[in-house]
Design a protein around this motif. Structure first.
Motif, PDB file in Angstrom:
ATOM      1  N   GLY A 124     -24.821  -2.659 -31.120  1.00  0.00           N
ATOM      2  CA  GLY A 124     -25.955  -1.828 -30.755  1.00  0.00           C
ATOM      3  C   GLY A 124     -26.188  -1.656 -29.271  1.00  0.00           C
ATOM      4  O   GLY A 124     -27.148  -1.008 -28.857  1.00  0.00           O
ATOM      5  N   GLY A 125     -25.310  -2.233 -28.425  1.00  0.00           N
ATOM      6  CA  GLY A 125     -25.453  -2.112 -26.981  1.00  0.00           C
ATOM      7  C   GLY A 125     -24.620  -0.982 -26.407  1.00  0.00           C
ATOM      8  O   GLY A 125     -24.153  -0.097 -27.137  1.00  0.00           O
ATOM      9  N   LEU A 126     -24.397  -1.034 -25.091  1.00  0.00           N
ATOM     10  CA  LEU A 126     -23.665   0.037 -24.414  1.00  0.00           C
ATOM     11  C   LEU A 126     -22.220  -0.338 -24.108  1.00  0.00           C
ATOM     12  O   LEU A 126     -21.457   0.500 -23.634  1.00  0.00           O
ATOM     13  N   GLY A 127     -21.824  -1.574 -24.329  1.00  0.00           N
ATOM     14  CA  GLY A 127     -20.415  -1.958 -24.203  1.00  0.00           C
ATOM     15  C   GLY A 127     -19.871  -1.938 -22.786  1.00  0.00           C
ATOM     16  O   GLY A 127     -18.683  -1.690 -22.580  1.00  0.00           O
ATOM     17  N   ALA A 128     -20.694  -2.213 -21.789  1.00  0.00           N
ATOM     18  CA  ALA A 128     -20.253  -2.150 -20.396  1.00  0.00           C
ATOM     19  C   ALA A 128     -19.515  -3.416 -19.979  1.00  0.00           C
ATOM     20  O   ALA A 128     -19.788  -4.512 -20.484  1.00  0.00           O
ATOM     21  N   SER A 129     -18.581  -3.258 -19.047  1.00  0.00           N
ATOM     22  CA  SER A 129     -17.949  -4.400 -18.405  1.00  0.00           C
ATOM     23  C   SER A 129     -18.904  -4.967 -17.371  1.00  0.00           C
ATOM     24  O   SER A 129     -19.934  -4.367 -17.037  1.00  0.00           O
ATOM     25  N   LEU A 130     -18.563  -6.125 -16.810  1.00  0.00           N
ATOM     26  CA  LEU A 130     -19.370  -6.669 -15.723  1.00  0.00           C
ATOM     27  C   LEU A 130     -19.280  -5.776 -14.493  1.00  0.00           C
ATOM     28  O   LEU A 130     -20.289  -5.553 -13.802  1.00  0.00           O
ATOM     29  N   GLU A 131     -18.096  -5.249 -14.208  1.00  0.00           N
ATOM     30  CA  GLU A 131     -17.970  -4.333 -13.086  1.00  0.00           C
ATOM     31  C   GLU A 131     -18.902  -3.138 -13.263  1.00  0.00           C
ATOM     32  O   GLU A 131     -19.650  -2.761 -12.344  1.00  0.00           O
ATOM     33  N   GLN A 132     -18.886  -2.529 -14.429  1.00  0.00           N
ATOM     34  CA  GLN A 132     -19.758  -1.375 -14.691  1.00  0.00           C
ATOM     35  C   GLN A 132     -21.226  -1.767 -14.618  1.00  0.00           C
ATOM     36  O   GLN A 132     -22.055  -1.026 -14.073  1.00  0.00           O
TER      37      GLN A 132
END
Length: 417
Positions: free
Chosen positions: A71-79
């Motif tokens: 249910g989240g946005l699936g971002a990397s730490l860099e993003q």
């Protein structure tokens, strides 16, 4: 509330990034434009941006790192940290409010899936927000911490006092560290509106005016056992995460100073007799100042991306259960964080000061409030002692000395204030 997808037992909730950076930035762009528009006014009037923080959270800033199939946005730490730096460009105070929340989300994503952690994921997806502070009000160290988290029947009771409770006035939950009955350190999450919680807006710093970084007091505040965790089990790159969050905000401050410097030089109508052109915006030396500030922004962004890529590799090693690789990357992450801290802090303090060289006396107008960039940068840069970082790096490079031997309780990183 978003329902969780059934999944097999795993080392953690962490997954590879599925997000597109441009799409993430576009998602937040409309609210960031509005945030930037009145930032100087909020700074001047010390107005807390509750509605804007809520809107950013509703758009998904607080769930950036949660995988899409949860249910989240699936971002990397860099993003994640690039997005945070863009928020900071619009308003560094608002960006800093998210530091504790994002760190606690990361902690729960690192934890092994369980019913209790599923509940936290659902809370994040529902928009519940975490603030808090770990620093004792009387500057005690963690070794001498006075706050207690003691067992009382079927729950815990939290008592103590904290300072630098960043984001507390915006939060639903507060992240508190205290000593247990046996002397070990525990993290307890308590509700902000619980009886026994007292929050005081007494932050006296000349920067970070609207981050709600004042004091918090706790008197026998109940905590559910499912919301109490040993500090030793917090995620291994926690210290790095906290530091890089500050570096992301500093990077945004440089971008904001550059933006405002360009606008101020463009608007400037008179030049000094020593100038090389009667029109300030065509004076080569003044243009050089702006160009130099732009290189400081470039260096900061490059350093931020470099350190966050190391953290992404560290998170991936943890998710894969590769403890040997994870151990190697902890040191690499600490070295990268120290390097980035030196680069970004120097760039921020230089950029926010030298930008005035292109502007003349009109640059110090209270209406433009350009001093806010330096004040916020200087305040954030004081969270941890950069004065030691170059020595630590040199000792590691020359003598192989562990760069963080005294911070093992926090996964070999340093949280700072």
């Amino acid at each position: 509330m978003t329902e969780l997808v059934d999944a097999p037992v795993a080392v953690s909730y962490l997954q590879s990034s599925t997000a597109d950076e441009d799409a993430l930035l576009a998602r937040f762009a409309p609210v960031l434009d509005r945030i930037a528009r009145d930032e100087a006014v909020r700074e001047r009037d010390r107005t807390f941006a509750h509605d804007l923080v809520r809107e950013l959270n509703e758009r998904g800033l607080g769930r950036l790192r949660i995988p899409e199939d949860h249910g989240g946005l699936g971002a990397s730490l860099e993003q994640t940290f690039v997005v945070l730096s863009r928020v900071a460009e619009a308003d560094p105070n608002i960006a800093h409010v998210f530091r504790n929340h994002l760190a606690f989300v990361e902690d729960r994503l690192n934890a092994r899936p369980s019913e209790g952690n599923d509940r936290w994921i659902r809370r994040f997806l529902a928009g519940e927000f975490v603030g808090g502070g770990w620093t004792e009000a009387d500057n005690r160290t963690l070794a001498a911490i006075a706050t207690t988290v003691r067992r009382d029947g079927d729950h815990y009771l939290v008592s103590g006092a904290k300072y630098y409770a960043t984001g507390s006035l915006y939060a639903d939950w507060l992240d508190v560290i205290g000593k247990s009955d046996d002397g070990s350190l525990l993290t307890a999450l308590v509700r902000r509106d619980d009886a026994g919680v007292t929050l005081v807006d007494d932050w006296g710093g000349f920067g970070q005016q609207t981050t709600a970084s004042g004091s918090a007091a706790y008197t026998d505040v109940p905590a559910d056992p499912a919301d109490v965790f040993p500090v030793s089990e917090r995620f291994v790159y926690q210290g790095h995460f906290y530091q890089v969050a500050i570096l992301a905000v500093l990077t945004g401050i440089i971008r904001g100073a550059l933006r405002d410097g360009v606008a101020a030089l463009h608007d400037r109508r008179r030049n000094y007799p020593q100038g090389l052109d009667p029109v300030p915006a065509r004076d080569p030396q003044l243009l050089q100042v702006i160009g130099e500030v732009s290189t400081q922004a470039f260096a900061a962004e490059a350093a931020l991306r470099q350190v966050t890529r190391v953290l992404d590799r560290l998170a991936a090693a943890h998710a894969a259960g590769d403890l040997e690789r994870r151990a190697e990357l902890v040191t690499e992450a600490q070295v990268a964080t120290d390097h980035a801290q030196l680069v970004i802090i120097e760039a921020a303090l230089t950029a926010t000061s030298t930008v005035f060289d292109a502007l003349g006396a009109s640059g110090v107008s209270k209406d433009r409030a350009l001093d806010r960039h330096w004040r916020n940068a200087r305040t954030l840069a004081s969270h941890n002692p950069r004065v030691y970082k170059a020595r630590i790096l040199g000792d590691w490079l020359v003598n192989g000395t562990d760069p963080v031997p005294d911070l093992s309780a926090f996964g070999r990183g340093g949280q700072g204030n």
